[in-house]
Design an enzyme around this catalytic site. Sequence first.
Site, PDB file in Angstrom:
ATOM      1  N   CYS A 130       0.878  -1.184   0.000  1.00 55.35           N
ATOM      2  CA  CYS A 130       0.000   0.000   0.000  1.00 55.35           C
ATOM      3  C   CYS A 130       0.906   1.222   0.000  1.00 55.35           C
ATOM      4  CB  CYS A 130      -0.923  -0.004   1.220  1.00 55.35           C
ATOM      5  SG  CYS A 130      -1.798  -1.568   1.476  1.00 55.35           S
ATOM      6  N   ALA A 131       1.516   1.495  -1.144  1.00 54.23           N
ATOM      7  CA  ALA A 131       2.729   2.309  -1.182  1.00 54.23           C
ATOM      8  C   ALA A 131       2.512   3.821  -1.124  1.00 54.23           C
ATOM      9  CB  ALA A 131       3.540   1.977  -2.433  1.00 54.23           C
TER      10      ALA A 131
ATOM     11  N   PRO B  86       1.913   7.643  -0.218  1.00 53.74           N
ATOM     12  CA  PRO B  86       2.448   8.429  -1.332  1.00 53.74           C
ATOM     13  C   PRO B  86       3.895   8.133  -1.695  1.00 53.74           C
ATOM     14  CG  PRO B  86       2.509   9.739   0.660  1.00 53.74           C
ATOM     15  CD  PRO B  86       1.872   8.422   1.042  1.00 53.74           C
ATOM     16  N   GLY B  87       4.534   7.164  -1.023  1.00 50.78           N
ATOM     17  CA  GLY B  87       5.830   6.710  -1.517  1.00 50.78           C
ATOM     18  C   GLY B  87       7.031   6.982  -0.641  1.00 50.78           C
TER      19      GLY B  87
ATOM     20  N   ASP C 180       1.531  -1.029   4.879  1.00 48.14           N
ATOM     21  CA  ASP C 180       1.241   0.254   5.537  1.00 48.14           C
ATOM     22  C   ASP C 180      -0.247   0.506   5.292  1.00 48.14           C
ATOM     23  OD1 ASP C 180       1.318   2.701   6.728  1.00 48.14           O
ATOM     24  OD2 ASP C 180       2.550   3.672   5.207  1.00 48.14           O
TER      25      ASP C 180
ATOM     26  N   CYS D 213      -0.569   4.207  10.932  1.00 46.76           N
ATOM     27  CA  CYS D 213      -0.329   5.493  11.599  1.00 46.76           C
ATOM     28  C   CYS D 213      -1.538   5.767  12.492  1.00 46.76           C
ATOM     29  CB  CYS D 213      -0.128   6.615  10.588  1.00 46.76           C
ATOM     30  SG  CYS D 213       0.363   8.179  11.371  1.00 46.76           S
TER      31      CYS D 213
END
Length: 451
Positions: A258-259, A261-262, A327, A380
């Site tokens: 689930c990359a 924004p990188g 993530d 998060c």
Amino acid sequence: MQPARRVAYSVLRAVSESDAYANLLLPSAIAEAELSPQDASLATELTYGTLRRRGTYDAIIASASGRAIEDIDSGVLDALRLATHQLLATRVASHAAVNESVNLVSAEVGRGAAGFANAVLRRISRDTPGAWEQRIEAEARSDDERLGLRTAHPVWIIRALRRTLSAEGRVDELEALLEADNASPEVTLVALPGLAKRGAPARPYASTAFASPGGDPQKIIAAAGGTVRVQDEGSQLVALALAAAAPIAAGERWLDLCAGPGGKTALLAAVARQHDVTLEANEVVPARAGLVRKALQAVPGEITVHEEDGRSFTAAHAGGFDRILVDAPCTGLGALRRRPEARWRKTPGDVAELAPLQEELLRGAIDALAPGGIVAYVTCSPHLAETTGVVAEVLRTRTDVVPLDAAAVIGRVSESPIDLAVNDSGHVQLWPHRHGTDAMFLALLQREERE
């Protein structure tokens, strides 16, 4: 109206009307208005300060006006919130805060509304912040509501944070955590290993993290060609922990599932490059996949970025990867100091809606692991339903997975002793008040090698 106040008001309106994110919109609004550094700083303080304490200011406005918040025009209400913040939490002169806000309401809504705004703001300006705090707390219906008004947190979030701290045996830290949520976070940068030199001052834990020395960090980022970027130290730690969870063998295949924004993708890519490892990324939202590709431009080599639902992607790649970062999409309650509007936007229903998706993504990632492979489940958010609850539910249905001691791994990764709660699971919960990071959660799970 002073340009800084105009910018702040425009962002507040976008947040209210369009569910915009202030941290994404404010920089472009400041640039478009060509604000001076001093005005840019003021606009930032007015925007974030108003959003952060919105619930408290709403209670004060309701008390001063004799009206329910829902009965006040949205444009007027945002102007009142902005003015209340100036009156009660800044050094802005009272007459300037009142007059400019009344003029703003007159221009945006009409003279009749301006008269109402004038009366409300003059009522608020007559009492001190302490007096208003006492007044609204006296009207609270419970101790948690009183604490919520004082610290500008919804009651449901306070209770969720208390449960997590209680599980650590540290419930006495609750008010320190709530205060940390309301503090402006330090800008932290990452130096991609092997590609950039870490600057000063160094952050205490991640070997890649350092604090912005002041001024506009974009200048440092531009000068480094993207090999230095803004990234919370907690985000760096959980990515580094996946890389350090076991010795790296050349030829391994890694996946950031689930990359977007990188940021973590770029950090993993830099580490992978140092060890002759292949990294792939996946992001279901095309716009966010574009951000991943942009973040990876600073890392030499070709890195494939897929645009698929993480569940179907893992189903099609069973046993294909040695390390996977999940993530997971979450409420973001661990980053309230960076996204202050999120505390008023999220609801308990969001947690209930996300948990099944989080479980499916973690199950899929485990299926996509090769024997002996490791998955890092990261959120998060410190909400137990998004963290230990998800991991426990997945482990309940699997006999081929063992949890690793993530706390021990973080201890090895960290450059300084790090105060982590001791628990039987070995999971890690970082905290803004204890570690100066976002409230990142980390669990490391290893797929067993079957004979």
